[in-house]
Design a protein around this motif. Structure first.
Motif, PDB file in Angstrom:
ATOM      1  N   SER A  96       0.826  -1.204   0.000  1.00  0.00           N
ATOM      2  CA  SER A  96       0.000   0.000   0.000  1.00  0.00           C
ATOM      3  C   SER A  96       0.859   1.253   0.000  1.00  0.00           C
ATOM      4  O   SER A  96       0.586   2.208  -0.746  1.00  0.00           O
ATOM      5  N   GLU A  97       1.927   1.257   0.797  1.00  0.00           N
ATOM      6  CA  GLU A  97       2.809   2.420   0.824  1.00  0.00           C
ATOM      7  C   GLU A  97       3.520   2.617  -0.520  1.00  0.00           C
ATOM      8  O   GLU A  97       3.663   3.745  -1.007  1.00  0.00           O
ATOM      9  N   ASP A  99       2.416   1.638  -3.465  1.00  0.00           N
ATOM     10  CA  ASP A  99       1.430   2.091  -4.446  1.00  0.00           C
ATOM     11  C   ASP A  99       1.144   3.578  -4.285  1.00  0.00           C
ATOM     12  O   ASP A  99       0.945   4.298  -5.275  1.00  0.00           O
ATOM     13  N   LEU A 100       1.118   4.047  -3.046  1.00  0.00           N
ATOM     14  CA  LEU A 100       0.922   5.482  -2.827  1.00  0.00           C
ATOM     15  C   LEU A 100       2.099   6.281  -3.383  1.00  0.00           C
ATOM     16  O   LEU A 100       1.925   7.354  -3.974  1.00  0.00           O
ATOM     17  N   SER A 101       3.321   5.763  -3.205  1.00  0.00           N
ATOM     18  CA  SER A 101       4.498   6.447  -3.749  1.00  0.00           C
ATOM     19  C   SER A 101       4.481   6.435  -5.276  1.00  0.00           C
ATOM     20  O   SER A 101       4.804   7.443  -5.920  1.00  0.00           O
ATOM     21  N   ALA A 103       1.824   6.297  -7.124  1.00  0.00           N
ATOM     22  CA  ALA A 103       0.772   7.226  -7.552  1.00  0.00           C
ATOM     23  C   ALA A 103       1.272   8.675  -7.524  1.00  0.00           C
ATOM     24  O   ALA A 103       0.916   9.480  -8.397  1.00  0.00           O
ATOM     25  N   LYS A 104       2.111   8.996  -6.545  1.00  0.00           N
ATOM     26  CA  LYS A 104       2.680  10.343  -6.492  1.00  0.00           C
ATOM     27  C   LYS A 104       3.602  10.600  -7.679  1.00  0.00           C
ATOM     28  O   LYS A 104       3.581  11.683  -8.275  1.00  0.00           O
ATOM     29  N   ASP A 464      -7.473   1.348  -9.321  1.00  0.00           N
ATOM     30  CA  ASP A 464      -6.836   0.453  -8.365  1.00  0.00           C
ATOM     31  C   ASP A 464      -7.755   0.274  -7.163  1.00  0.00           C
ATOM     32  O   ASP A 464      -8.175   1.247  -6.525  1.00  0.00           O
ATOM     33  N   ASN A 467      -7.168  -0.646  -0.938  1.00  0.00           N
ATOM     34  CA  ASN A 467      -7.672   0.247   0.117  1.00  0.00           C
ATOM     35  C   ASN A 467      -8.905   1.047  -0.324  1.00  0.00           C
ATOM     36  O   ASN A 467      -9.286   2.001   0.347  1.00  0.00           O
TER      37      ASN A 467
END
Length: 524
Positions: A96-97, A99-101, A103-104, A464, A467
């Protein structure tokens, strides 16, 4: 061999394609490709076509391709983690972390595209592809430059891989004074070989493949310009030659207009005949019998409602009498326009009171399915090199962190992939609709896995679900927690009742004990 000599040698192979591109441009957008006129000074009067169907089709198809390759609201790529290269499984929190990176990073790339004129240059390149079938894109650090077919030559191997590219452009001599030897321009005599403009000169850029990289430099007057050397790996090469359609053994591509040039020529000729014939038919000419007493001057000077002497039979109006012929030509132009509209994906909805939204949707989907072959080539030859170059520039400038090549891999989700997802979505929607109509809505809840349906819909939209959509484990945990809370609430509600029951039971027990004690005492 100098770059100019190499350009002249490769131009012979390009001449056929350039002639076809110029002919296609004359029937659609005359300003786009000027043929062998590589450089023109001042304005030039261009012949305007009699019909605008070709121009409308080219602009429409180029716009649809651009919005499909570089969508405005969503990302055209996605960074994914190659778990097979890690050697161990990762927990959902770490994924999850990451994927967030990712996405940024995707947002940073999309913001850089939005802040530049990339879409404008890409649209211009697509116009050249639709009309001429070829375009050269140079992705510099400051933006994108598009070379038309009359300004570059290319050489490919048997597999279609680029071996050599040579471009030609005319610039002012003052821009290259510091890159040539001292007093070189003053001693150089102007000749027709390098142009007849005293203040301008031709600059050639020579790009060559060497093993797994590309190297290039610029030349003017057969002299290499200082500071113009460059090199780049094959995967991040800034020189991207594009083709609309490929033919085995040919260095250049074929355009969409060239595939339907027959219909465009026929429509141009018929439209010209209709326009000129209509203008002739609209001309009103009166003829007067020369032996009549009616004077032409009297008839010409007579005002509205005037009374003059004469016989009506002496005056007549010349008529063309080609109404039936005009009708045949008009019907043929309507057939040609319909065929060209389908070829360039122009949506023509049937005009009637009973035209439903489903009919419009099916017509649009049928047109979009024709883009499959076009998307495949543009995805491979444009989107992948374009994304690799954008990521390389962003990493070197420090806008995004370095991405491990073996662990993080970018995936294109636009173009042919987006078209395939759209077809999956339509098929899944139609399947569920038919199932609900045939067996009833309760059948979906009984036989269909809702969790899998949600995942497939999200995948077809490029969303996606991490979450975002609750998993089955999370739903089961929430149900268990809800049941436990409900039992606790029921227990709290039953506590006063149980206390009253226990109190009554205790009172009854006390009364029974007192009665038993009274029975055990002897009478006095």
């Amino acid at each position: 061999m100098s770059a100019k000599q190499r350009y002249d040698d490769l131009s012979s192979d390009r001449s056929q394609f350039l002639n076809e591109a110029e002919q296609a441009s004359k029937l659609t957008l005359p300003y786009l490709i000027r043929g062998h006129e590589e450089h023109t000074s001042g304005m030039k009067n261009l012949l305007t076509p009699y019909q605008s169907v070709g121009a409308k089709g080219v602009v429409t198809l180029a716009s649809k391709l651009m919005l499909a390759l570089l969508p405005v609201q969503t990302s055209f790529f996605k960074l994914q983690l190659d778990e097979s290269q890690l050697g161990q499984e990762m927990g959902p929190e770490i994924k999850s972390e990451l994927d967030l990176s990712f996405a940024k990073v995707e947002r940073i790339i999309l913001e850089s595209i939005a802040s530049t004129d990339d879409r404008v240059a890409v649209h211009q390149a697509l116009l050249h592809l639709v009309v001429g079938g070829n375009a050269l894109v140079f992705m510099g650090r400051k933006g994108i430059k598009v070379y038309p077919l009359n300004r570059f030559v290319v050489d490919r191997d048997g597999n279609g891989n680029v071996i050599e590219i040579v471009t030609k452009e005319r610039i002012n001599k003052k821009l290259i004074e510091d890159k040539l030897p001292e007093d070189y321009l003053q001693n150089q005599t102007v000749s027709d070989t390098y142009g007849d403009h005293i203040d301008e000169c031709d600059v050639y850029t020579h790009v060559r493949r060497e093993n797994n990289r590309f190297v290039w430099h610029q030349e003017a007057f057969d002299h290499k310009l200082k500071g113009t050397e460059g090199k780049s790996p094959e995967t991040t090469n800034p020189w991207i030659p594009l083709r609309f359609n490929t033919v085995d053994g040919e260095n250049y591509g074929r355009g969409r207009v060239g595939q339907f040039i027959g219909d465009l020529k026929s429509l141009e000729a018929l439209t010209q005949a209709l326009v000129e014939g209509s203008a002739a038919a609209a001309k009103v000419v009166f003829v007067v019998n020369p032996s009549s007493t009616t004077k032409p001057a009297t008839l010409a000077n007579a005002g509205n409602g005037a009374i003059i002497q004469g016989r009506p039979d002496d005056v007549a109006v010349i008529q063309v009498g080609k109404t039936a012929d005009f009708g045949t030509a008009y019907q043929m132009t309507a057939v040609l326009e319909r065929r060209l509209s389908e070829a360039f994906l122009i949506l023509n909805v049937r005009q009637s009171e009973r035209t439903t939204a489903e009919e419009v949707r099916m017509t649009q989907m049928e047109l979009e399915q024709q883009l499959g072959g076009l998307f495949s080539l543009l995805t491979v030859e444009f989107l992948v090199p374009y994304l690799n170059r954008k990521l390389d520039i962003a990493q070197k400038s420090g806008d995004i962190p370095r991405l491990p090549k073996n662990i993080v891999k970018p995936t294109i989700v636009a173009g042919i992939n987006a078209l395939g997802r759209g077809q999956d979505r339509d098929a899944l929607t139609q399947f569920l609709t038919v199932l609900a109509q045939t067996l009833g809505p309760e059948t979906i809840g009984q036989f269909i896995n809702t969790d899998e349906v949600i995942k497939r819909f999200a995948a077809s939209q490029g969303i996606d679900v991490l979450n975002l959509v609750k998993s089955m484990e999370e739903l089961q945990n929430e149900q268990q927690q809800a049941m436990a809370q409900q039992q606790a609430m029921m227990a709290q509600q039953q506590e006063p009742q149980m206390a009253a029951v226990n109190q009554k039971a205790a009172q009854a027990e006390m009364q029974a004990m007192q009665q038993a004690q009274q029975q055990e005492q002897p009478p006095s």
